[in-house]
Scaffold this motif. Structure first.
Motif, short mmCIF file in Angstrom:
data_model
loop_
_atom_site.label_atom_id
_atom_site.label_comp_id
_atom_site.label_asym_id
_atom_site.label_seq_id
_atom_site.Cartn_x
_atom_site.Cartn_y
_atom_site.Cartn_z
N PRO A 27 4.45 -6.07 -9.48
CA PRO A 27 3.03 -5.81 -9.24
C PRO A 27 2.79 -4.34 -8.90
O PRO A 27 3.68 -3.67 -8.36
N ALA A 28 1.61 -3.85 -9.19
CA ALA A 28 1.26 -2.47 -8.86
C ALA A 28 0.77 -2.40 -7.42
O ALA A 28 -0.06 -3.22 -7.01
N PRO A 29 1.26 -1.44 -6.63
CA PRO A 29 0.78 -1.32 -5.26
C PRO A 29 -0.63 -0.74 -5.23
O PRO A 29 -1.04 -0.05 -6.17
N SER A 30 -1.35 -1.01 -4.17
CA SER A 30 -2.65 -0.37 -3.96
C SER A 30 -2.38 1.01 -3.37
O SER A 30 -1.58 1.14 -2.45
N CYS A 31 -3.04 2.03 -3.90
CA CYS A 31 -2.74 3.40 -3.48
C CYS A 31 -3.93 4.03 -2.76
O CYS A 31 -5.06 3.99 -3.24
N LEU A 32 -3.62 4.62 -1.61
CA LEU A 32 -4.61 5.35 -0.81
C LEU A 32 -4.24 6.82 -0.82
O LEU A 32 -3.17 7.19 -0.34
N VAL A 33 -5.11 7.65 -1.38
CA VAL A 33 -4.87 9.09 -1.37
C VAL A 33 -5.35 9.66 -0.05
O VAL A 33 -6.47 9.39 0.39
N VAL A 40 0.84 -1.20 0.00
CA VAL A 40 0.00 0.00 0.00
C VAL A 40 0.88 1.25 0.00
O VAL A 40 1.84 1.33 0.77
N VAL A 41 0.54 2.20 -0.87
CA VAL A 41 1.20 3.50 -0.87
C VAL A 41 0.17 4.53 -0.42
O VAL A 41 -0.89 4.67 -1.02
N VAL A 42 0.48 5.24 0.67
CA VAL A 42 -0.37 6.32 1.16
C VAL A 42 0.21 7.61 0.61
O VAL A 42 1.36 7.95 0.90
N ILE A 43 -0.59 8.33 -0.18
CA ILE A 43 -0.02 9.43 -0.96
C ILE A 43 -0.87 10.69 -0.93
O ILE A 43 -2.10 10.63 -0.94
N ASP A 44 -0.20 11.83 -0.88
CA ASP A 44 -0.85 13.13 -1.00
C ASP A 44 -0.94 13.49 -2.48
O ASP A 44 -0.18 12.95 -3.30
N LEU A 45 -1.84 14.39 -2.85
CA LEU A 45 -1.95 14.79 -4.25
C LEU A 45 -1.04 15.95 -4.61
O LEU A 45 -0.44 15.96 -5.69
N ARG A 46 -0.93 16.93 -3.72
CA ARG A 46 -0.13 18.11 -4.01
C ARG A 46 1.27 17.95 -3.42
O ARG A 46 1.44 17.90 -2.21
N MET A 47 2.27 17.84 -4.30
CA MET A 47 3.65 17.68 -3.86
C MET A 47 4.57 18.35 -4.87
O MET A 47 4.20 18.53 -6.03
N ARG A 90 -5.95 -1.35 5.48
CA ARG A 90 -6.23 -2.79 5.51
C ARG A 90 -7.20 -3.18 4.39
O ARG A 90 -7.05 -4.22 3.75
N ALA A 91 -8.20 -2.32 4.16
CA ALA A 91 -9.21 -2.64 3.16
C ALA A 91 -8.62 -2.68 1.75
O ALA A 91 -8.86 -3.63 0.99
N ILE A 92 -7.85 -1.65 1.39
CA ILE A 92 -7.33 -1.65 0.02
C ILE A 92 -6.22 -2.68 -0.16
O ILE A 92 -6.02 -3.19 -1.27
N ALA A 143 -6.12 5.23 -8.01
CA ALA A 143 -6.27 5.13 -6.55
C ALA A 143 -7.39 4.15 -6.20
O ALA A 143 -8.43 4.12 -6.84
N ARG A 144 -7.16 3.37 -5.14
CA ARG A 144 -8.20 2.46 -4.65
C ARG A 144 -8.92 3.06 -3.45
O ARG A 144 -9.93 2.51 -2.99
N GLY A 145 -8.39 4.16 -2.92
CA GLY A 145 -9.03 4.80 -1.78
C GLY A 145 -8.75 6.28 -1.77
O GLY A 145 -7.73 6.74 -2.30
N PHE A 146 -9.67 7.05 -1.17
CA PHE A 146 -9.49 8.50 -1.06
C PHE A 146 -10.08 8.93 0.28
O PHE A 146 -11.29 8.82 0.49
N LEU A 147 -9.21 9.41 1.17
CA LEU A 147 -9.64 9.91 2.47
C LEU A 147 -9.17 11.34 2.65
O LEU A 147 -8.13 11.74 2.11
#
Length: 211
Positions: free
Chosen positions: A74-80, A50-57, A116-118, A98-102
């Motif tokens: 393999p491609a990681p699952s990404c959570l924004v 899982v990669v937890v990532i911001d949009l503005r960088m 955990r979900a993504i 992205a598989r998630g956006f919080l």
């Protein structure tokens, strides 16, 4: 064990996420970055789940990272994890992979549950964004219908007749419809184009270049 990589240019955000993840028995932090340009080579080597990532960088932004990450095998699952709640940002992130956006103000438990979900192949969206997204999707659907209307010969003839000052009875005779059907069709067009009356309907058709 879920392997997590953090990408955010704010040290305090990375510190908070680092502490959070390191205290989870089912997660391990494999790396972090403060610049999008450093991410792809790192996750290629470290292979996070899982990669937890911001949009503005700085450098490569989050959307660019998302697109490049999806090309990996393999491609990681990404959570924004973002402070931006505009639907355009959310939809762009999802389209980029992205598989998630919080939202960043989400509770720590929500962030952990999302990771955990993504990692398990699920999709996650912040509850605060659901209503906004549904509204935006509904508007996109209406716009597609408006675009399809440009190829509807019957509707275009009706609009042209209205612009020429024809009555509903005259339009019905021209289009082989009952007057009731013509009136209903006009009301449908008024609703679809988001105008208030027949005058505005004709003006909108002219603005769009249909007549």
């Amino acid at each position: 064990m879920i392997r997590v990589f953090i990408v955010d240019d704010h040290p305090i955000v990375r510190e908070g996420l680092r502490s959070l993840i390191q205290h989870q028995p089912d997660m391990t932090l494999v790396g972090e970055a403060d610049d999008g340009t450093k991410v792809i080579s790192s996750i290629t080597t470290l292979k996070p789940d899982v990669v937890v990532i911001d949009l503005r960088m700085p450098g490569l932004d989050g959307l660019g990272v998302l697109r490049q990450a999806q090309a990996l095998t393999p491609a990681p699952s990404c959570l924004v994890l973002s402070s931006y709640n505009e639907p355009d940002y959310v939809i762009a992130a999802i389209e980029a992979g992205a598989r998630g956006f919080l939202l960043k103000q989400s509770a720590y438990t929500a962030i952990l549950d999302a990771i955990r979900a993504i990692a398990n192949g699920e999709y996650v969206i912040s509850p605060n964004l659901v209503g906004v997204l549904f509204t935006n999707v509904a508007e996109l659907q209406r716009e597609r219908l408006r675009q399809a209307l440009a190829d509807d010969e019957s509707a275009l003839r009706l609009l042209k007749a209205l612009a020429d000052g024809a009555t509903t009875l005259e339009i019905g005779a021209m289009l082989h419809m009952s007057e009731v059907t013509v009136k209903r069709r006009i009301q449908d067009l008024i609703k679809l184009l988001g105008v208030r009356n027949r005058t505005q309907l004709v003006a909108e058709a002219v603005r769009r270049g249909w007549i």
